[in-house]
Design an enzyme around this catalytic site. Structure first.
Site, PDB file in Angstrom:
ATOM      1  N   TRP A 357       0.848  -1.207   0.000  1.00 14.26           N
ATOM      2  CA  TRP A 357       0.000   0.000   0.000  1.00 14.26           C
ATOM      3  C   TRP A 357       0.872   1.241   0.000  1.00 14.26           C
ATOM      4  CZ3 TRP A 357      -1.841   2.756   4.881  1.00 14.26           C
ATOM      5  CH2 TRP A 357      -0.949   2.566   5.947  1.00 14.26           C
ATOM      6  N   ASP A 358       2.152   1.057   0.344  1.00 13.66           N
ATOM      7  CA  ASP A 358       3.126   2.150   0.324  1.00 13.66           C
ATOM      8  C   ASP A 358       3.050   2.909  -1.008  1.00 13.66           C
ATOM      9  OD1 ASP A 358       3.830   0.054   2.085  1.00 13.66           O
ATOM     10  OD2 ASP A 358       5.917   0.659   2.160  1.00 13.66           O
ATOM     11  N   GLU A 497       0.387  -2.650  12.858  1.00 13.35           N
ATOM     12  CA  GLU A 497       0.506  -4.116  12.802  1.00 13.35           C
ATOM     13  C   GLU A 497       0.788  -4.743  14.167  1.00 13.35           C
ATOM     14  OE1 GLU A 497       3.539  -4.640   9.844  1.00 13.35           O
ATOM     15  OE2 GLU A 497       2.078  -4.544   8.220  1.00 13.35           O
ATOM     16  N   LYS A 610       2.215   0.909  16.479  1.00 13.84           N
ATOM     17  CA  LYS A 610       3.414   0.918  15.639  1.00 13.84           C
ATOM     18  C   LYS A 610       3.485   2.166  14.753  1.00 13.84           C
ATOM     19  CE  LYS A 610       5.665  -1.937  12.076  1.00 13.84           C
ATOM     20  NZ  LYS A 610       5.531  -3.066  11.147  1.00 13.84           N
ATOM     21  N   GLN A 611       2.343   2.543  14.179  1.00  9.49           N
ATOM     22  CA  GLN A 611       2.390   3.612  13.161  1.00  9.49           C
ATOM     23  C   GLN A 611       1.039   4.297  13.055  1.00  9.49           C
ATOM     24  OE1 GLN A 611       2.851   0.039  10.482  1.00  9.49           O
ATOM     25  NE2 GLN A 611       2.371   1.586   8.942  1.00  9.49           N
TER      26      GLN A 611
HETATM   27  C1  BGC Z   1       4.688  -1.434   7.781  1.00 12.10           C
HETATM   28  C2  BGC Z   1       3.706  -1.489   6.651  1.00 12.10           C
HETATM   29  C3  BGC Z   1       4.449  -1.288   5.333  1.00 12.10           C
HETATM   30  C4  BGC Z   1       5.583  -2.284   5.203  1.00 12.10           C
HETATM   31  C5  BGC Z   1       6.406  -2.050   3.956  1.00 12.10           C
HETATM   32  C6  BGC Z   1       5.795  -2.459   7.556  1.00 12.10           C
HETATM   33  O1  BGC Z   1       6.732  -2.371   8.587  1.00 12.10           O
HETATM   34  O2  BGC Z   1       4.039  -1.698   9.009  1.00 12.10           O
HETATM   35  O3  BGC Z   1       2.734  -0.493   6.815  1.00 12.10           O
HETATM   36  O4  BGC Z   1       3.573  -1.425   4.282  1.00 12.10           O
HETATM   37  O5  BGC Z   1       6.439  -2.179   6.314  1.00 12.10           O
HETATM   38  O6  BGC Z   1       6.978  -0.799   3.958  1.00 12.10           O
END
Ligand code: BGC
Length: 770
Positions: A357-358, A497, A610-611
């Site tokens: 999704w990045d 996550e 986490k984010q």
């Molecule tokens: C993040 C995801 C991301 C992936 C790739 C993971 O650590 O939690 O949101 O898509 O890394 O960058």
């Protein structure tokens, strides 16, 4: 000036400091980081910034975007291809290399304006012989099958025979320094002379037997005279080596040019690859390195004219922002729609070159505004893989199209179900099973791309079909809960996550709701404007009015968790019942320190995340929330976000500005812009964080410059310049126009129409016609 570290050969051409990233000393344990920072790519291929003379601590990877292989590993990943960088120079058997000699002077410099990596080494061997080695390399963007290393060698205090090995190494192994994960993705099928001289290696991927040919030719010159003699070719197993020598005189500078070409079976039949590479090198040599370099720099000049951001008054940040843009724009391919942009670009092996999704939410806005043709390719990649997304959905028991969490070339799920812990035990990885919001990101990406570019052709002939199939997926993913008379999404992972799986992740539910609600009005518009297109779409997708009605009903009744009687959005059902831990300390890089209480507790038992998750939702769908609500939620979640993913700081920066917290926004931009340069997450060795590079651009343009689009798609600019900045300049495309935007310290906006139609722009809320 950084360029003063170089002699005239290089100095004259080198850019000024705001374009340069410097490595001042050679430290073996920093080498992998610099290999990522100094990676070069031209959209077609990428190489890491490894040393030509070889070092112990190295992952010298060459990737061609789209060349994937699985073999015995967990997933299809970009295969590390034969390494063509190798040039070893010896004087009386002593290798003139960074790890074999005493380093008297050392500089390597990435010149972002010219997309070259330059070096200056003064090396003293064990016998006291001092050699000056300077040089540069580039991966041509003028002809993407051409690469070059040019070195200048000067024996400082001796004369003698210099022996040279020109090497292609086919023994490269993905994850070479991770014993458990190591895998060899290719096997060598040819190791021979390129023509009469020169070297050629062909390797094939192990699963698909896709051939990749690499040809190299090395010459040494003095005053245009060719000096290399005694050429001998050796095939040492998986190494192709051409030996040669020349006599070098003290104080004289010799020039070595290594011409390289790579072709794969993706561009031509296998039997033609060798010839293609040989012909390319022949033409390259006729054209000469200087002409190729001029062409390459010319392409970058044009790219920078589009993409550069100038921040006056904040030198280090200005350069760091440029660094992020450099890597993002270098890796994407403006000519091909079969490839995407991987989570580490073409600069490292983590995540196997997969698209997440990045791409849609972090990188696509940059491409849509700056390189719309590249954006179209990225979107077309998703269309090409729509059928595979339907297969994914079916396999998982859903309808429509479910895009994989990690996508390579075949569109099937590449995120492994299992991985291995350091102690050898297997670990069930639930990401692909539960993290489904990528499908919403693909849908949102189409909406956003079309809104920015006005590419209705894409929408009618490709995008609308994806939007229908993704809506169909969400409808089948939602469950009706009779006793509550609402729809819910169970067992799902949101952007954060560290809580997986949960019920009713607000972000996912909101985006599903958006996708379900977006399609029907869009179809009505298409029916009105393009009845033939509409008929074809309905025929192809078999979409009925009843199905659309059911989407409407789900949209109206989907559960959106919120704390009763407050403005607080709940990240998922039950989040507020978790232990309420907050972040209280920050390190020297202004990065949050993991709260001590987490030592004996899993983050999943607490509110630490986490984010950006709720904050990500507000970033995408700001219009849905009142300013007071955004502020309250930002403050709440900011204290609980550890930024364990690089996808987080930039979002907190943009949103910091939206909620009026300018100083936090500036701090977050700094964290994001220096994330790789200062190796803030400790894993830059594995590649540049691609999403963050796009996030940095968004922070400057959407955040500080305050660029946005109204519902009707009119460009709006309402800047909030940080006190550190004097002036900000950048250029964007919007629909048919290309604009230059200057913003002063006092937030005054000057907008210039560089090309395209006369245009309405809203500046600080006032309509301006350009
Ligand atoms: C993040 C995801 C991301 C992936 C790739 C993971 O650590 O939690 O949101 O898509 O890394 O960058």
């Amino acid at each position: 000036m950084i360029r003063d570290r170089f002699s005239e050969n290089i100095k004259e051409q080198m850019s000024s400091d705001e374009w340069l990233i410097l490595e001042e000393n050679y430290k073996s344990d920093e080498n992998l980081k610099y290999e990522s920072l100094f990676a070069l790519s031209n959209g077609y291929m990428g190489i890491r910034g490894s040393h030509e003379d070889g070092t112990k601590n190295t992952l010298p990877y060459t990737y061609v975007n789209g060349v994937f292989d699985k073999s015995e590993t967990f997933m299809r990943e970009l295969a590390a291809l034969p390494n063509w960088l190798g040039i070893k120079m010896y004087v009386e058997k002593q290798l003139i290399g960074v790890e074999n000699c005493e380093i008297l002077e050392y500089s390597r410099v990435l010149d972002m304006r010219r997309a070259i990596l330059a070096k200056h080494l003064l090396l003293k061997d064990k016998n006291g012989r001092i050699t000056l080695v300077e040089g540069m390399r580039f991966v041509s963007r003028a002809h993407v099958h051409r690469m070059c290393v040019r070195l200048y060698l000067t024996p400082v205090n001796y004369s003698g025979i210099v022996e040279i090995e020109n090497i292609i190494d086919g023994s490269v192994i993905n994850f070479y320094d991770a014993p458990r994960f190591k895998v060899k993705h290719t096997y060598v099928t040819a190791n021979e002379n390129l023509q009469k001289n020169g070297i050629y290696m062909e390797a094939a991927t192990r699963d698909d037997h896709l051939h990749v040919g690499t040809g190299c030719y090395l010459e040494v010159y003095k005053d245009n005279k060719k000096l290399l003699r005694n050429r001998v070719f050796h095939a040492f197993g998986e190494q192709a080596v051409e030996f040669g020598d020349f006599h070098a005189k003290q104080g004289t500078c010799y020039q070595l040019d290594k011409f390289v070409s790579v072709y794969t079976q993706r561009e031509c039949p296998q039997y033609e690859i060798h010839k293609k590479a040989a012909d390319e090198i022949e033409k390259f040599m006729q054209d000469g390195v200087d002409a190729e370099l001029a062409g390459h720099c010319g392409v970058y000049r044009v790219m920078w004219r589009e993409a550069n951001i100038e921040i006056e008054g904040d030198f280090a940040l200005d350069r760091a922002v440029r660094f992020n843009i450099f890597h993002l724009m270098s890796a994407a391919n403006e000519h091909e729609d079969r490839v995407n942009v991987g989570a580490k670009l073409l600069s490292g092996e983590e995540y196997g070159g997969h698209a997440f999704w990045d791409t849609e939410l972090f990188m696509l806005p940059f491409f849509s505004y700056v390189f719309p043709e590249t954006a179209q390719n990225i979107e077309t990649y998703r269309y090409r893989l729509l059928d595979a997304a339907k297969v994914n959905a079916k396999k998982n028991g859903y309808k429509g199209a479910q895009y994989p969490w990690e996508s390579a070339d075949d569109g099937l799920e590449q995120c492994p179900d299992w991985t291995i812990e350091p102690d050898g035990t297997c670990y069930r990885c639930y990401v692909a099973k539960y993290e489904h919001h990528v499908t919403a990101a693909v849908a949102y990406g189409i909406y956003n791309y079309v809104k920015i570019t006005g590419d209705m052709d894409f929408l009618y002939h490709k995008g609308a079909e994806i939007l229908i199939e993704t809506a169909r997926f969400w409808a089948s993913r939602c469950e009706y809960v009779k006793e509550k008379d609402r729809y819910e999404i169970h067992q799902v992972t949101g952007p954060d996550e560290w809580h997986e799986p949960v019920n009713n992740n607000l972000y996912t539910n909101y985006l599903a709701r958006w996708n379900l609600g977006y399609v029907s009005p869009l179809l009505r518009q298409i029916e009105k404007e393009q009845p033939a297109v509409y008929r074809k779409l309905i025929e192809k997708t078999g979409l009925t009015k009843d199905e659309q009605k059911s989407w409407h009903c789900i949209k109206e009744k989907i559960y959106l968790p919120k704390k009763e009687g407050t403005n607080l959005l709940e990240q998922f059902e039950g989040y507020f019942d978790l232990e309420n831990i907050i972040i209280e300390e920050y390190d020297k890089n202004d990065w949050p320190i993991r709260p001590k209480k987490l030592k004996h507790k899993k983050a999943s038992q607490t509110q630490i995340i986490k984010q950006a998750d709720v904050v990500m939702l507000m970033h995408l769908m700001g219009n849905e929330f009142s300013p007071a609500m955004m502020k309250e939620n930002y403050d709440y979640y900011e204290k609980r976000t550890l930024h364990g993913s690089s996808l987080s700081p930039s979002v907190y920066s943009v949103m910091g500005l939206k909620v009026g917290d300018d100083s936090k926004a500036y701090r977050y931009l700094n964290r994001a812009a220096f994330l790789d340069l200062l190796n803030m997450q400790g894993n830059t060795r594995e590649g540049i964080h691609a999403a963050n590079t796009g996030g940095v651009w968004q922070t400057v343009v959407f955040g500080f410059a305050g660029v946005s689009l109204s519902e009707e798609g009119v460009l709006q600019i309402s800047p909030h310049m940080p006190k550190e900045w004097e002036r900000l300049t950048f250029r964007i495309h919007h629909r048919d126009s290309w604009l230059e935007i200057h913003i002063t310290k006092e937030n005054k906006v000057q907008t210039k129409l560089l090309s395209g139609k006369c245009k309405k722009v809203i500046i600080h809320g006032d309509e301006v016609i350009l």
